[in-house]
Design a protein around this motif. Structure first.
Motif, mmCIF file in Angstrom:
data_model
loop_
_atom_site.group_PDB
_atom_site.id
_atom_site.type_symbol
_atom_site.label_atom_id
_atom_site.label_comp_id
_atom_site.label_asym_id
_atom_site.label_seq_id
_atom_site.Cartn_x
_atom_site.Cartn_y
_atom_site.Cartn_z
ATOM 1 N N ASN A 171 0.827 -1.193 0.000
ATOM 2 C CA ASN A 171 0.000 0.000 0.000
ATOM 3 C C ASN A 171 0.870 1.254 0.000
ATOM 4 O OD1 ASN A 171 -2.039 1.872 0.494
ATOM 5 N ND2 ASN A 171 -3.084 0.536 1.944
ATOM 6 N N VAL A 172 0.671 2.104 -0.991
ATOM 7 C CA VAL A 172 1.394 3.388 -1.041
ATOM 8 C C VAL A 172 0.348 4.493 -1.166
ATOM 9 C CG1 VAL A 172 3.061 4.818 -2.277
ATOM 10 C CG2 VAL A 172 3.382 2.344 -2.180
ATOM 11 N N ASN A 173 0.354 5.432 -0.227
ATOM 12 C CA ASN A 173 -0.630 6.520 -0.239
ATOM 13 C C ASN A 173 0.056 7.870 -0.175
ATOM 14 O OD1 ASN A 173 -2.772 4.583 0.079
ATOM 15 N ND2 ASN A 173 -2.252 4.490 2.239
ATOM 16 N N TRP A 174 -0.434 8.801 -0.946
ATOM 17 C CA TRP A 174 0.062 10.178 -0.892
ATOM 18 C C TRP A 174 -1.105 11.087 -0.556
ATOM 19 C CZ3 TRP A 174 0.047 14.245 -5.067
ATOM 20 C CH2 TRP A 174 0.756 15.385 -4.652
ATOM 21 N N PHE A 175 -0.878 11.974 0.424
ATOM 22 C CA PHE A 175 -1.914 12.910 0.870
ATOM 23 C C PHE A 175 -1.401 14.331 0.676
ATOM 24 C CE2 PHE A 175 -4.759 9.922 2.922
ATOM 25 C CZ PHE A 175 -3.916 8.857 3.194
ATOM 26 N N TYR A 176 -2.198 15.154 0.027
ATOM 27 C CA TYR A 176 -1.833 16.557 -0.149
ATOM 28 C C TYR A 176 -3.048 17.429 0.071
ATOM 29 C CZ TYR A 176 0.238 20.819 -1.907
ATOM 30 O OH TYR A 176 0.717 22.092 -1.999
ATOM 31 N N LYS A 177 -2.856 18.473 0.860
ATOM 32 C CA LYS A 177 -3.968 19.386 1.131
ATOM 33 C C LYS A 177 -3.624 20.769 0.583
ATOM 34 C CE LYS A 177 -7.190 20.803 4.663
ATOM 35 N NZ LYS A 177 -7.841 20.289 5.849
ATOM 36 N N TRP A 178 -4.539 21.291 -0.226
ATOM 37 C CA TRP A 178 -4.334 22.640 -0.758
ATOM 38 C C TRP A 178 -4.555 23.657 0.332
ATOM 39 C CZ3 TRP A 178 -4.573 19.474 -4.863
ATOM 40 C CH2 TRP A 178 -3.960 19.910 -6.045
ATOM 41 N N LYS A 179 -3.801 24.758 0.261
ATOM 42 C CA LYS A 179 -4.046 25.874 1.170
ATOM 43 C C LYS A 179 -5.380 26.487 0.759
ATOM 44 C CE LYS A 179 0.544 27.596 2.281
ATOM 45 N NZ LYS A 179 1.439 28.768 2.212
#
Lengths: 208, 234
Positions: free
Chosen positions: B225-233
């Motif tokens: 399992n590979v997960n990437w999380f990104y939250k925009w400002k």
């Protein structure tokens, strides 16, 4: 409404993949809606460190204060550094903070709201009730500051001659509004000094 | 990047060893790769959107601990969009839609979920209660209820700061109903995460799933399992 993609593997096999035009909706949501330009974010880091990283003065004070197991942390800001020792003593959780040179800044002790003196509790409750309709206290710390020799007496429960404040973390709201988290500071008599809103760290990686 | 070896780090090793120990004689087993990209954006003070794009690649599979099929091939992709409303200090409720496309055709899923996060002195614990309904042409609809608990344990200090690693332990129980039959599933997900910043995180680990755990003939799945999380400002 969908976009077709072709994936070709090393073996030469070809796989068609259909993806919806959520790209349009995605683009609108993430790029089309206006958003505020945020000010520079506050930079603060804390990390566990070994005794070898802690100034001798700080080590000496804590070693004299307690024989309990101590966890040391280094907190780094944009232009500042401090050290914090956390341990348990006589059933209470202590947090002792030092500046970058190892000079004692303050000692915080975790306690329960109901263990405060009655008049202090009454004063704090009266202030909170005058501002909010509902409050729930999550955490209370008594903060002690002052002469190093007098601070040493805290290990046997003596706080005379020290500057005392109460730091409270609570959830509160006005009727009809969503609750928020706040950190309130009161003086030794329970008189309001100042407060700030607590901004929780991003938890997207836990929620989704 | 560096890892501070501590008692917490040993848990990671222990979990991975335990996970590999689970790969013993099972009725059926399947391996593969699950990769996801999560993009999050605050829409208003109380509204938030999550877009997730996930791919599944099938790996070797077999029975009784023996690999019967070594083929590796792409299986499917999911694209989902969720919108959630903040209902409390650390609670959110909302729903959305998922579109699945793969070798077996397309599938549509409606999702509803309630999330809340608890903060403790040394870790955070998030709960997710969700339901979903899946529809595909010429297939029976599938209705599921899910309960998940995920803990974030910093490996250095009391809080995972930028440039630090953390351990993420997830456990989820799913109940699925379709055509009158009930199929329970248990998922255990130990991951190692790295925080580039408060808004940017990458996680790698194992996603272990077992269907019908109460039966002697179980079906186990082991996903990298590979997960990437990104939250925009916003």
């Amino acid at each position: 409404m969908s976009s077709e993609y072709i994936i070709q593997f090393q073996s030469g096999a070809v796989q068609r993949v259909f993806l919806p035009s959520l790209w349009l909706l995605l683009s609108f949501i993430f790029f089309g809606l206006p958003h505020r330009v945020q000010a520079q974010e506050k930079f603060e880091m804390e990390q566990r460190v070994g005794r070898d990283k802690v100034p001798e003065t700080a080590l000496s004070f804590v070693d004299s204060f307690t024989k309990s197991k101590v966890k040391w942390y280094e907190e780094t800001g944009i232009s500042s550094k401090s050290y914090e020792a956390k341990f348990k003593l006589n059933g209470k959780r202590f947090s002792v903070e030092f500046d970058s040179a190892g000079s004692l800044e303050d000692i915080e002790v975790l306690m329960r709201f109901r263990d405060l003196e009655t008049n202090v509790k009454r004063s704090i409750s009266a202030h909170l009730d005058s501002v909010y309709d509902r409050t729930r206290i999550y955490k209370l710390q008594t903060q002690y500051a002052g002469d190093v020799l007098k601070m040493m007496k805290l290990r046997i429960g003596i706080s005379e001659g020290l500057n005392v404040k109460y730091e409270i973390e609570l959830r509160a709201n006005i009727k009809g509004a969503r609750p928020e988290l706040y950190e309130y500071t009161f003086d030794q008599q329970g008189k309001y000094l100042f407060h700030k809103t607590i901004i929780l760290r991003n938890a997207d990686h836990l929620e989704f | 990047m560096r890892i501070i070896w501590s008692s917490k780090s040993c848990w990671v090793l222990g979990l991975l060893v335990l996970s590999s120990g689970i790969l013993r004689a099972q009725s059926r087993f399947q391996t593969g790769f699950l990769g996801s990209m999560n993009l999050n954006r605050k829409l208003t003070k109380d509204l938030e959107a999550n877009f997730k794009w996930e791919h599944r690649v099938m790996g070797p599979r077999g029975t009784e601990g023996i690999v019967r099929d070594e083929n590796v091939f792409y299986d499917l992709s999911d694209a989902s969009l969720l919108v959630l409303k903040k209902t409390g200090v650390s609670a959110k409720f909302g729903g959305g839609y998922l579109w699945r496309a793969g070798v077996d055709g397309h599938m549509h899923r409606l999702i509803q979920q309630y999330i809340w996060v608890q903060r403790f002195s040394a870790f955070r614990l998030a709960w997710r209660l969700s339901s979903d309904q899946s529809f595909a042409r010429e297939e029976e609809a599938v209705y599921r209820l899910r309960l998940r608990a995920v803990a974030e344990i910093p490996l250095n200090g009391q809080v995972a700061d930028p440039g630090e690693w953390y351990l993420k332990l997830g456990s989820e129980y799913l109940s699925a109903w379709s055509a009158g039959t009930h199929q329970p599933e248990l998922r255990l997900v130990p991951l190692m995460g790295y925080e580039f910043s408060d808004r940017n995180k990458l996680e790698v680990g194992l996603d272990y799933r077992i269907r019908n755990p109460h039966l002697s003939r179980r079906a186990s799945q082991y996903w990298l399992n590979v997960n990437w999380f990104y939250k925009w400002k916003g």
